[in-house]
Design a protein around this motif. Structure first.
Motif, PDB file in Angstrom:
ATOM      1  N   UNK A 531       0.811  -1.212   0.000  1.00 55.88           N
ATOM      2  CA  UNK A 531       0.000   0.000   0.000  1.00 55.88           C
ATOM      3  C   UNK A 531       0.848   1.268   0.000  1.00 55.88           C
ATOM      4  N   UNK A 532       1.944   1.266   0.797  1.00 57.68           N
ATOM      5  CA  UNK A 532       2.674   2.516   0.962  1.00 57.68           C
ATOM      6  C   UNK A 532       4.176   2.449   0.828  1.00 57.68           C
ATOM      7  N   UNK A 533       4.703   1.275   0.492  1.00 59.62           N
ATOM      8  CA  UNK A 533       6.148   1.154   0.359  1.00 59.62           C
ATOM      9  C   UNK A 533       6.818   0.766   1.669  1.00 59.62           C
ATOM     10  N   UNK A 534       8.080   0.373   1.569  1.00 64.96           N
ATOM     11  CA  UNK A 534       8.811  -0.241   2.687  1.00 64.96           C
ATOM     12  C   UNK A 534       8.957   0.694   3.887  1.00 64.96           C
ATOM     13  N   UNK A 535       9.436   1.899   3.648  1.00 65.26           N
ATOM     14  CA  UNK A 535       9.712   2.817   4.757  1.00 65.26           C
ATOM     15  C   UNK A 535       8.429   3.267   5.437  1.00 65.26           C
ATOM     16  N   UNK A 536       7.423   3.636   4.653  1.00 66.52           N
ATOM     17  CA  UNK A 536       6.159   4.084   5.222  1.00 66.52           C
ATOM     18  C   UNK A 536       5.470   2.948   5.990  1.00 66.52           C
ATOM     19  N   UNK A 537       5.530   1.734   5.466  1.00 65.97           N
ATOM     20  CA  UNK A 537       4.899   0.602   6.153  1.00 65.97           C
ATOM     21  C   UNK A 537       5.518   0.406   7.529  1.00 65.97           C
ATOM     22  N   UNK A 538       6.847   0.355   7.589  1.00 65.54           N
ATOM     23  CA  UNK A 538       7.527   0.151   8.862  1.00 65.54           C
ATOM     24  C   UNK A 538       7.249   1.284   9.846  1.00 65.54           C
ATOM     25  N   UNK A 539       7.286   2.518   9.356  1.00 67.49           N
ATOM     26  CA  UNK A 539       7.078   3.656  10.242  1.00 67.49           C
ATOM     27  C   UNK A 539       5.616   3.759  10.682  1.00 67.49           C
ATOM     28  N   UNK A 647       9.638   9.118   5.623  1.00 67.26           N
ATOM     29  CA  UNK A 647       8.555   8.182   5.278  1.00 67.26           C
ATOM     30  C   UNK A 647       7.586   8.819   4.287  1.00 67.26           C
ATOM     31  N   UNK A 648       7.279  10.110   4.499  1.00 68.06           N
ATOM     32  CA  UNK A 648       6.369  10.814   3.574  1.00 68.06           C
ATOM     33  C   UNK A 648       6.974  10.905   2.177  1.00 68.06           C
ATOM     34  N   UNK A 649       8.267  11.203   2.106  1.00 67.80           N
ATOM     35  CA  UNK A 649       8.947  11.283   0.806  1.00 67.80           C
ATOM     36  C   UNK A 649       8.959   9.916   0.124  1.00 67.80           C
ATOM     37  N   UNK A 650       9.269   8.887   0.896  1.00 62.73           N
ATOM     38  CA  UNK A 650       9.286   7.523   0.358  1.00 62.73           C
ATOM     39  C   UNK A 650       7.898   7.125  -0.136  1.00 62.73           C
ATOM     40  N   UNK A 651       6.879   7.483   0.645  1.00 61.50           N
ATOM     41  CA  UNK A 651       5.497   7.157   0.296  1.00 61.50           C
ATOM     42  C   UNK A 651       5.100   7.807  -1.027  1.00 61.50           C
ATOM     43  N   UNK A 652       5.428   9.089  -1.167  1.00 58.19           N
ATOM     44  CA  UNK A 652       5.094   9.796  -2.409  1.00 58.19           C
ATOM     45  C   UNK A 652       5.791   9.158  -3.604  1.00 58.19           C
ATOM     46  N   UNK A 653       7.032   8.770  -3.402  1.00 56.76           N
ATOM     47  CA  UNK A 653       7.799   8.139  -4.482  1.00 56.76           C
ATOM     48  C   UNK A 653       7.171   6.797  -4.859  1.00 56.76           C
ATOM     49  N   UNK A 654       6.768   6.022  -3.851  1.00 56.36           N
ATOM     50  CA  UNK A 654       6.195   4.702  -4.106  1.00 56.36           C
ATOM     51  C   UNK A 654       4.813   4.820  -4.754  1.00 56.36           C
ATOM     52  N   UNK A 721      13.284   4.351  -0.462  1.00 53.15           N
ATOM     53  CA  UNK A 721      14.195   4.551   0.671  1.00 53.15           C
ATOM     54  C   UNK A 721      15.337   5.490   0.269  1.00 53.15           C
ATOM     55  N   UNK A 722      15.891   5.275  -0.915  1.00 52.42           N
ATOM     56  CA  UNK A 722      16.990   6.121  -1.378  1.00 52.42           C
ATOM     57  C   UNK A 722      16.566   7.565  -1.552  1.00 52.42           C
ATOM     58  N   UNK A 723      15.399   7.767  -2.151  1.00 53.99           N
ATOM     59  CA  UNK A 723      14.900   9.135  -2.351  1.00 53.99           C
ATOM     60  C   UNK A 723      14.657   9.828  -1.015  1.00 53.99           C
ATOM     61  N   UNK A 724      14.175   9.075  -0.045  1.00 57.23           N
ATOM     62  CA  UNK A 724      13.911   9.649   1.275  1.00 57.23           C
ATOM     63  C   UNK A 724      15.202  10.112   1.943  1.00 57.23           C
ATOM     64  N   UNK A 725      16.226   9.270   1.881  1.00 55.27           N
ATOM     65  CA  UNK A 725      17.514   9.644   2.476  1.00 55.27           C
ATOM     66  C   UNK A 725      18.164  10.795   1.710  1.00 55.27           C
TER      67      UNK A 725
END
Length: 865
Positions: A531-539, A647-654, A721-725
Motif C-alpha cells: 500500500x505505501x512502500x517499505x519505509x512508510x509501512x515500517x514507520x 517516510x512521507x517522501x518515500x510514500x510519495x515516491x512509491x 528509501x533512497x529518495x527519502x535519504x
C-alpha cells in the motif's frame, strides 16, 4: 579487535563446513544419472557458467540460452532444448535442498561461535548476578511468546522431501558418505511438487509435520531449561504457545470451509496424542515398578485411543492426563527413590504446553464479509430485534454502535449449500458455532481467537460479537478474543481511535474484563508495504504501536501485539529478533506474537537445533528489552520528525510508481505473475475477486512480493528509501540520519533488512530492457532508485558493500543466488518465448517451464527471513 576476529572465525567455519562440503557433495550429486539423460549432470556446470558470463555481459536471457545450445548442444530441435532445460531445473532445485541440508547440518558449529541473543548467552551474562537472575525470573512470569504457523505459499516442500532433508542433515553431520549418496539418489527420484493444488487440509498436514517433528521437542526443551535455571516450577503463566492458520484463515480463500476447520482441529488433536503416545512408549519401558500398573495402563489406553481411534466425544482430557502423571510421579517418589522422574516431568510438561489441541486454530475473515453476514441477519425477523432491515451499512459509525443490541439468539445454520443463502454467509455462521464445539472437545485454547482483517471501525468488532450471540454463544461464556487486524497505511493511522471507541463501549468493556482485561491487536506488514512502500509501512506500524500502547495504558488494559511478519523484509521479515529487541519503552513488548510462514518455517524452524536457536533469540529479545530498555531506542521528537519526513517522501515516491501506467502491466508481462495461479503450492487464489481483471488492490501481497523477487528487482523492499535519504541530505539533515542509524535499534534494523532485500536483487538479468521501446524508461526508473538507494545506504552505514556487517548471511545469499541464477535466466527466456511462439504444445511447455523455475527460486530464498 575482538569483533573482526570473531567474524573471521565464523567465516572460516562457514567456508570449511558449508562452502567446501557443498562443492564436494555437489560434485557427487552431479554424477548421479537420474533422468535417463546421462549428460545432464555433466552439462549443468557448463550451463551455469554460461549463464553467469552472459548475465555479467548484460545479455538478454534469449541470447544466453540460444548461444548455449549453439555452442554445447548443437543440432537439437526446440522441443529437445525445452526438455534439456527441464532436466537442468530438476537438478538445480535439488541442489538447493542439498545446500539447505549442508547449512542446517553445520548449524551447531556455526552458532557455537555466536551465542549472542541465545539462552546460553543470557545465562553467561548473569552467571554471578543473583539480582539479575531474580529480575529475569519475575519477567518470565509475565512474558509470553506465540508462534503462529500460516499457510502462505512462499515455500512448499512435500512431506516426502522434508523427511529426506531431515535424514540428509543427520547423515551430513557425521559425513556418512554412503548414506548421503543413497539419500541423494532418493532425492533425485522423489517428486518435488504436486500435480494438483493442495486443499487447505493438505496445507495443514504439511505444516503439522513441523509441529510434530520440531516444535513439540524444541519448545518443551527450552521450557525445561528455563524451569531449571530460573526455578519456574509450574506453568502459572504459559510462556510458549503455538498458533495455526491453515483451515481457519478464510480471508479471501474461497476453499476454506467449516468442514476444513473441523478436520484440521481434529487432526491437530490426533497428532498431539500420537506425540504423547510416542513418549509414553518410552515411559512404559522404564516405569516397570509395582504400584503404578493401574494409572500407567489407564494413561496408555487413553493416549492410544485418541491417537489412533479418534474420539470426537472424548472432550478435553488435559487435566485427566496431568492427574494420572502426577499420581505415577507420587508413587515413584514415595516407593521407588524417585527414579526416572525426569521422563514423567518431560511428558507432563508437554501435556501442559500443548493440551488436547497442540496449536490454537485462529479464525480470520475480512470485515466486508462479516458486514454482509450481519446484514443478512438483520433481514431475518427472528434476529433483527427492531434493527433496520436495510441500509445499516450506510449509517454513521455512531448510529451503528448505538443500534447494535447484543441480544442472544440461537439461530440455526446448515453446513454445506443452503438454498437461497450465500455460501460465505452460511460458512461464517457455521464456523462461529463450530468454534464452540472445538473448545468443548479440545479445550478453550484450541480455538479462541477471531481475527478481523481489513478492520476499519469499532463497529466491525461489535458486529462480529453480535454474530456470535446470534449463533448460540452466551454473553457470560463468550470465551473468544476478538482481534482487529490493521494493515493499510490509512487503517494504521486510525487504529488508536478505533480501539478507544471499543475501550469505552460498555459491552466491550465487560467482555474484556471476562478475558482478563487483555487486548490483542494484529498489525500486518504485507499489505501496508504494498500500500505505501517499505519505509512508510515500517514507520506506520511503529507509530501505530506507540499510539495503541498509550491509549491501551490509559484504560488500564494489558496489550499484546500480534505481528503479521512474512519471510522477506518486504513482508515484515528480516532479523526478527533484532526487531523485537529494538522496541523502546513506548511500545508494549511483554508478549511477542508473530506469524511464521513460507521459507521462514524451514529456514528458522526446520530442525530442532535451528528452532531452539531462533526461539531462544526471541525470548532473549523480549526479556532483555524489558529489563534493559536501550534508551537510545527511545526516539525523541526530533528523530520522529525526521523519520516522518523521510517516510512521507518515500510514500510519495512509491505511490507515484504505483500510479505509473506501466506498473501493473510490467508485472503481468515480465514476471510470472499471471502464471502463479497455476503453481500447485497453495489452495488460495493469487488475487481476490478471482474472475475480475487484475487490479493492484486485489492482488495478494504474497503474489505482489513474489513477482518482484522473481524479477530479481525486489521493489517492495527498497523503493523510495533512497529518495527519502537523499531528501534528508538535500535539506541538511544528513548527519541527523547518520546519528539515527547509529543510535536507534529500530531504524538500524529497518535499514539492515532493506539492505538484505537489496542483496537479493540483480538488475543485470533484466538489463536488456533498458533499450526496450515500451518498458525501457520504466526499467531505468526502477534501476535509478535501486542505484541511489544502494549508494546512499552504503554512505549512511559507512560500509563498502551491502550486508558487510553480516558476512555469513551475505555469503549464504551469494551461494544461493549463484545456484539459482540459471533458473532465473530460464524463467525470463521462457516468458519471452511465450510472447512469440504459436505452437500450442510448445506454448504449454514454456508455461510449465516458467512454473517449475518459480519453485526453485522461491525455495532458495529461505534466508530472506
Amino acid at each position: 579487535m575482538p569483533a573482526p576476529q570473531h567474524s573471521s572465525n565464523r567465516e572460516t567455519t562457514f567456508t570449511q563446513e558449508v562452502v567446501t562440503r557443498f562443492e564436494l557433495y555437489n560434485s557427487l550429486f552431479l554424477t548421479l544419472p537420474f533422468y535417463q539423460v546421462k549428460d545432464t549432470g555433466i552439462l549443468l556446470p557448463f550451463f551455469a557458467s554460461h549463464c553467469e558470463k552472459g548475465v555479467a555481459q548484460l545479455k538478454s536471457p534469449s541470447d544466453i540460452i540460444t548461444s548455449f545450445f549453439d555452442e554445447h548442444v548443437p543440432g537439437v530441435d526446440e522441443r529437445e532444448q525445452v526438455n534439456r532445460l527441464f532436466r537442468f531445473i530438476q537438478y538445480i532445485e535439488r541442489q538447493v535442498v542439498l545446500f539447505d541440508a549442508i547449512e542446517d547440518s553445520s548449524f551447531n558449529k556455526l552458532s557455537r561461535t555466536d551465542d549472542s541473543g541465545t539462552l546460553q548467552g543470557l545465562l553467561q551474562q548473569i552467571s554471578a548476578d543473583d539480582e539479575m537472575r531474580d529480575k529475569i525470573r519475575e519477567k518470565l512470569k509475565n512474558f509470553s511468546l506465540r508462534l503462529v504457523l500460516t499457510a502462505h505459499p512462499t515455500q512448499f516442500y512435500p512431506g516426502t522431501v522434508l523427511t529426506i532433508m531431515t535424514d540428509l542433515i543427520e547423515a551430513l553431520k557425521t559425513n556418512d558418505i554412503n548414506t548421503v549418496n543413497l539419500l541423494l539418489q532418493q532425492l533425485g527420484k522423489t517428486p518435488f511438487f504436486n500435480k494438483t493444488s493442495p486443499t487447505p487440509v493438505d496445507e495443514a498436514i504439511s505444516l503439522i509435520w513441523f509441529l510434530e517433528h520440531v516444535f513439540y521437542y524444541a519448545l518443551a526443551g527450552i521450557q525445561t531449561r528455563l524451569n531449571e535455571e530460573f526455578d519456574l516450577q509450574e506453568l502459572t503463566s504459559q510462556i510458549f504457545e503455538l498458533g495455526f492458520w491453515p483451515g481457519g484463515d478464510r480471508d479471501g480463500n474461497p476453499n476454506v470451509r467449516t468442514d476444513s476447520t473441523r478436520t484440521v482441529a481434529a487432526t491437530l488433536r490426533q497428532i498431539i496424542f500420537r506425540c504423547y503416545y510416542r513418549d509414553y512408549r518410552i515411559l512404559k519401558r522404564r516405569i516397570t515398578f509395582r504400584g503404578v500398573e493401574e494409572p500407567m495402563a489407564k494413561l496408555g489406553d487413553l493416549l492410544y485411543l485418541n491417537a489412533f481411534n479418534p474420539q470426537p466425544e472424548a472432550g478435553n482430557l488435559q487435566q485427566e492426563m496431568i492427574d494420572l502423571l502426577d499420581g505415577i510421579k507420587d508413587t515413584l517418589v514415595k516407593d521407588h527413590d524417585g527414579i526416572f522422574l525426569d521422563i514423567i516431568d518431560d511428558l507432563s510438561l508437554k501435556v501442559k504446553l500443548y493440551g488436547c489441541y497442540f496449536a490454537g486454530l485462529d479464525i480470520r475473515q475480512d470485515s466486508r464479509v462479516l458486514r454482509s453476514v450481519f446484514q443478512y441477519g438483520l433481514e431475518q425477523t427472528e434476529l433483527n430485534n427492531g434493527l433496520p432491515k436495510k441500509g445499516f451499512d450506510e449509517l454513521s459509525e455512531d448510529e451503528k454502535i448505538k443500534l447494535i443490541s447484543f441480544n442472544e439468539v440461537d439461530y440455526p445454520c446448515i453446513e454445506g449449500e443452503k438454498k437461497g443463502m450465500d455460501p460465505m454467509i452460511n460458512d461464517t455462521l457455521c464456523t462461529i458455532r463450530l468454534m464452540h464445539q472445538i473448545q468443548q472437545q479440545n479445550g478453550e485454547k484450541a480455538s479462541h481467537r477471531f481475527i478481523i482483517s481489513n478492520c476499519q471501525q469499532a463497529s466491525d468488532i461489535l458486529i462480529l460479537m453480535n454474530l456470535f450471540l446470534w449463533s448460540g454463544w452466551k454473553k457470560e461464556n463468550l470465551t473468544i478474543d476478538f482481534m482487529p487486524l490493521f494493515e493499510t497505511v490509512n487503517d494504521l493511522k486510525h487504529a488508536a481511535e478505533v480501539m478507544e471507541r471499543l475501550y469505552t463501549h460498555p459491552f466491550y468493556q465487560e467482555h474484556l474484563k471476562k478475558r482478563g482485561n487483555r487486548q490483542m491487536i494484529m498489525l500486518g506488514f504485507s499489505d501496508s508495504t504494498k500500500d505505501g512502500g517499505y519505509l512508510m509501512a515500517n514507520w506506520s506500524i511503529y507509530q501505530a504501536k506507540v499510539e495503541l500502547t498509550a491509549i491501551t495504558k490509559k484504560y488500564d488494559i494489558e496489550l499484546a501485539f500480534f505481528d503479521g511478519r512474512g519471510g522477506p523484509p518486504a513482508r515484515g521479515g528480516g532479523k526478527t529478533h533484532r526487531f523485537y529487541a529494538a522496541m523502546g519503552k513506548e511500545i508494549a513488548n511483554d508478549d511477542i506474537q508473530l506469524t511464521i510462514q513460507g521459507q521462514t518455517v524451514s529456514s528458522q524452524y526446520g530442525s530442532i537445533d535451528t528452532a531452539k536457536y531462533n526461539i531462544e533469540q526471541l525470548v532473549n529479545a523480549g526479556v532483555t528489552s524489558a529489563l534493559h530498555p536501550n534508551h537510545r531506542d527511545f526516539l525523541d521528537e526530533e528523530h520522529k520528525k525526521l523519520i516522518t519526513t523521510m517516510a512521507d517522501e518515500s510514500y510519495e515516491k512509491f505511490i507515484a510508481l504505483r500510479k505509473h501506467p506501466l506498473f501493473t502491466e510490467y508485472l503481468e508481462n515480465l514476471s510470472p505473475l499471471k502464471l502463479l495461479s497455476n503453481i500447485n503450492i497453495s489452495s488460495r487464489p493469487t488475487k481476490r475477486n478471482a474472475g475480475a481483471p487484475l487490479k493492484l488492490e486485489d492482488l495478494r501481497a504474497i503474489s505482489f512480493v513474489t513477482s518482484w523477487s522473481q524479477l530479481k528487482q525486489n521493489v517492495p523492499g527498497f523503493y523510495g528509501v533512497g529518495s527519502a535519504l537523499q531528501k534528508a541530505k538535500d535539506t541538511g539533515k544528513w548527519q541527523n540520519a547518520v546519528d539515527l542509524y547509529k543510535s536507534s535499534g529500530f531504524f538500524k534494523t529497518m535499514i539492515d533488512n532493506c539492505m538484505m532485500s537489496m542483496s537479493k536483487s540483480d538488475f543485470r538479468i533484466t538489463a536488456h530492457l533498458e533499450h526496450d521501446e515500451h518498458y525501457g524508461d520504466f526499467w531505468k526508473q526502477l534501476k535509478a532508485e535501486y542505484d541511489l538507494t544502494k549508494n546512499i545506504l552504503l554512505e549512511l552505514t559507512g560500509n563498502q558493500e551491502l550486508m558487510q556487517e553480516y558476512p555469513i548471511e551475505k555469503r549464504s545469499i551469494a551461494m544461493r543466488e549463484r545456484i539459482i541464477l540459471p533458473l532465473v535466466v530460464v524463467q525470463h527466456y521462457a516468458l519471452q518465448k511465450l510472447k512469440s511462439v504459436e505452437d500450442e504444445e510448445l506454448k504449454s511447455a514454456y508455461s510449465k517451464l516458467v512454473i517449475r523455475t518459480v519453485y526453485g527460486i522461491v525455495n532458495a530464498g529461505r534466508n530472506l527471513a
